[in-house]
Design a protein around this motif. Structure first.
Motif, PDB file in Angstrom:
ATOM      1  N   ASP A   1      22.350  67.189  45.775  1.00  0.00           N
ATOM      2  CA  ASP A   1      21.783  68.532  45.767  1.00  0.00           C
ATOM      3  C   ASP A   1      20.839  68.677  44.573  1.00  0.00           C
ATOM      4  N   HIS A   2      20.205  69.836  44.480  1.00  0.00           N
ATOM      5  CA  HIS A   2      19.170  70.023  43.460  1.00  0.00           C
ATOM      6  C   HIS A   2      19.731  69.949  42.039  1.00  0.00           C
ATOM      7  N   VAL A   3      20.969  70.408  41.849  1.00  0.00           N
ATOM      8  CA  VAL A   3      21.563  70.360  40.513  1.00  0.00           C
ATOM      9  C   VAL A   3      21.821  68.914  40.099  1.00  0.00           C
ATOM     10  N   ASP A   4      22.359  68.142  41.019  1.00  0.00           N
ATOM     11  CA  ASP A   4      22.617  66.725  40.752  1.00  0.00           C
ATOM     12  C   ASP A   4      21.317  66.005  40.403  1.00  0.00           C
ATOM     13  N   ILE A   5      20.264  66.274  41.176  1.00  0.00           N
ATOM     14  CA  ILE A   5      18.979  65.616  40.933  1.00  0.00           C
ATOM     15  C   ILE A   5      18.450  65.959  39.542  1.00  0.00           C
ATOM     16  N   ALA A   6      18.449  67.257  39.228  1.00  0.00           N
ATOM     17  CA  ALA A   6      17.880  67.708  37.952  1.00  0.00           C
ATOM     18  C   ALA A   6      18.664  67.189  36.760  1.00  0.00           C
TER      19      ALA A   6
ATOM     20  N   THR B   1      16.346  61.152  34.332  1.00  0.00           N
ATOM     21  CA  THR B   1      15.731  61.278  33.007  1.00  0.00           C
ATOM     22  C   THR B   1      14.235  61.004  33.062  1.00  0.00           C
ATOM     23  N   VAL B   2      13.749  60.415  34.165  1.00  0.00           N
ATOM     24  CA  VAL B   2      12.315  60.203  34.393  1.00  0.00           C
ATOM     25  C   VAL B   2      12.071  60.384  35.888  1.00  0.00           C
ATOM     26  N   ILE B   3      10.974  61.060  36.239  1.00  0.00           N
ATOM     27  CA  ILE B   3      10.638  61.296  37.640  1.00  0.00           C
ATOM     28  C   ILE B   3       9.221  60.807  37.892  1.00  0.00           C
TER      29      ILE B   3
ATOM     30  N   THR C   1      13.885  70.967  35.870  1.00  0.00           N
ATOM     31  CA  THR C   1      14.128  69.900  34.905  1.00  0.00           C
ATOM     32  C   THR C   1      13.113  69.926  33.774  1.00  0.00           C
ATOM     33  N   THR C   2      13.512  69.346  32.648  1.00  0.00           N
ATOM     34  CA  THR C   2      12.573  69.096  31.548  1.00  0.00           C
ATOM     35  C   THR C   2      12.336  67.600  31.373  1.00  0.00           C
TER      36      THR C   2
ATOM     37  N   GLU D   1      -0.741  70.377  34.088  1.00  0.00           N
ATOM     38  CA  GLU D   1      -0.939  69.718  32.802  1.00  0.00           C
ATOM     39  C   GLU D   1      -0.643  70.643  31.624  1.00  0.00           C
ATOM     40  N   SER D   2      -0.485  71.935  31.891  1.00  0.00           N
ATOM     41  CA  SER D   2      -0.079  72.844  30.818  1.00  0.00           C
ATOM     42  C   SER D   2       1.413  72.731  30.527  1.00  0.00           C
ATOM     43  N   ARG D   3       2.150  72.056  31.407  1.00  0.00           N
ATOM     44  CA  ARG D   3       3.577  71.848  31.185  1.00  0.00           C
ATOM     45  C   ARG D   3       3.747  70.585  30.330  1.00  0.00           C
ATOM     46  N   PRO D   4       4.431  70.663  29.213  1.00  0.00           N
ATOM     47  CA  PRO D   4       4.440  69.546  28.267  1.00  0.00           C
ATOM     48  C   PRO D   4       5.119  68.283  28.783  1.00  0.00           C
ATOM     49  N   HIS D   5       5.929  68.372  29.828  1.00  0.00           N
ATOM     50  CA  HIS D   5       6.654  67.198  30.308  1.00  0.00           C
ATOM     51  C   HIS D   5       6.026  66.577  31.545  1.00  0.00           C
ATOM     52  N   ILE D   6       4.809  67.007  31.913  1.00  0.00           N
ATOM     53  CA  ILE D   6       4.150  66.491  33.114  1.00  0.00           C
ATOM     54  C   ILE D   6       2.848  65.793  32.740  1.00  0.00           C
ATOM     55  N   ARG D   7       2.607  64.643  33.360  1.00  0.00           N
ATOM     56  CA  ARG D   7       1.335  63.935  33.247  1.00  0.00           C
ATOM     57  C   ARG D   7       0.854  63.574  34.650  1.00  0.00           C
TER      58      ARG D   7
END
Length: 201
Positions: free
Chosen positions: A87-92, A96-98, A127-128, A155-161
């Motif tokens: 489920d979504h909680v388990d995934i999040a 540690t990397v997506i 997730t962060t 790209e304004s989200r610090p954990h996304i590239r």
């Protein structure tokens, strides 16, 4: 299929990470099994989960992916009774990397707009963990206002590239006017950069 030799400097930084690899509905998803093998080589066979959107199954079946990689994938949709489906909680909480390879314009749009209509999409909104996306764009997609707007939001989200797409050949138009996803291995330096930034915070 021969597994590539991992660059030691990248492998060291990826050791111990738990990867969620997501394939979406573009023809380039057919390259995902080879990408998973490359990732396995880098992580020494570490924890990897694979999610496929319903649309991706037009181009890559779970049977093919399992035959090539030895790993099973779950389909990103609500309401399934398969024990493999988290489920979504388990995934999040687990990942540690997506990595999203490829990321269609539709997927990018939903993520940028905060939509939560599937388990994976809801997990990505919450997730962060570092997220790296490899866009796969139709003719005109790279220049479109929609893509530019959504890319700026993401790209304004610090954990996304976002890995820069490159010009690719379109069988529909007969020209090099699609935004083809970069080779899978080019996502990994972006991952290590995000992990390094996190360590400095």
């Amino acid at each position: 299929m021969t597994r590539p030799e991992p660059p030691p400097e990248i492998a060291d930084q990826l050791a111990g990470q738990r990867f969620l690899v997501i394939g979406t509905g573009a023809p380039a998803v057919s390259a995902l099994p080879a990408g998973v093998l490359e990732l396995e080589a880098l992580t020494g066979g570490g924890p990897i989960r694979i999610a496929l959107t319903r649309q991706s199954l037009r181009f890559l079946t779970r049977t093919t992916l399992t035959a090539v990689t030895g790993r099973k994938a779950f389909v990103d949709e609500w309401g399934t009774d398969e024990p493999l489906n988290p489920d979504h909680v388990d995934i999040a909480q687990w990942a540690t990397v997506i990595l999203v390879y490829p990321a269609t314009l539709h997927f990018l749009s939903k993520l940028a707009l905060g939509q939560c209509d599937t388990p994976v999409m809801l997990a990505l909104q919450c997730t962060t963990a570092p997220i790296v996306l490899a866009p796969s764009l139709p003719p005109g997609g790279f220049e479109s206002a929609a893509y530019r707007d959504h890319r700026q939001r993401l790209e304004s989200r610090p954990h996304i590239r976002i890995a820069e797409p490159r010009a690719g050949y379109s069988m529909r138009t007969g020209a090099d006017n699609v935004g083809a996803p970069c080779p899978f291995g080019e996502l990994l330096p972006l991952v290590t950069a995000l992990l390094a930034e996190r360590g400095q915070r």
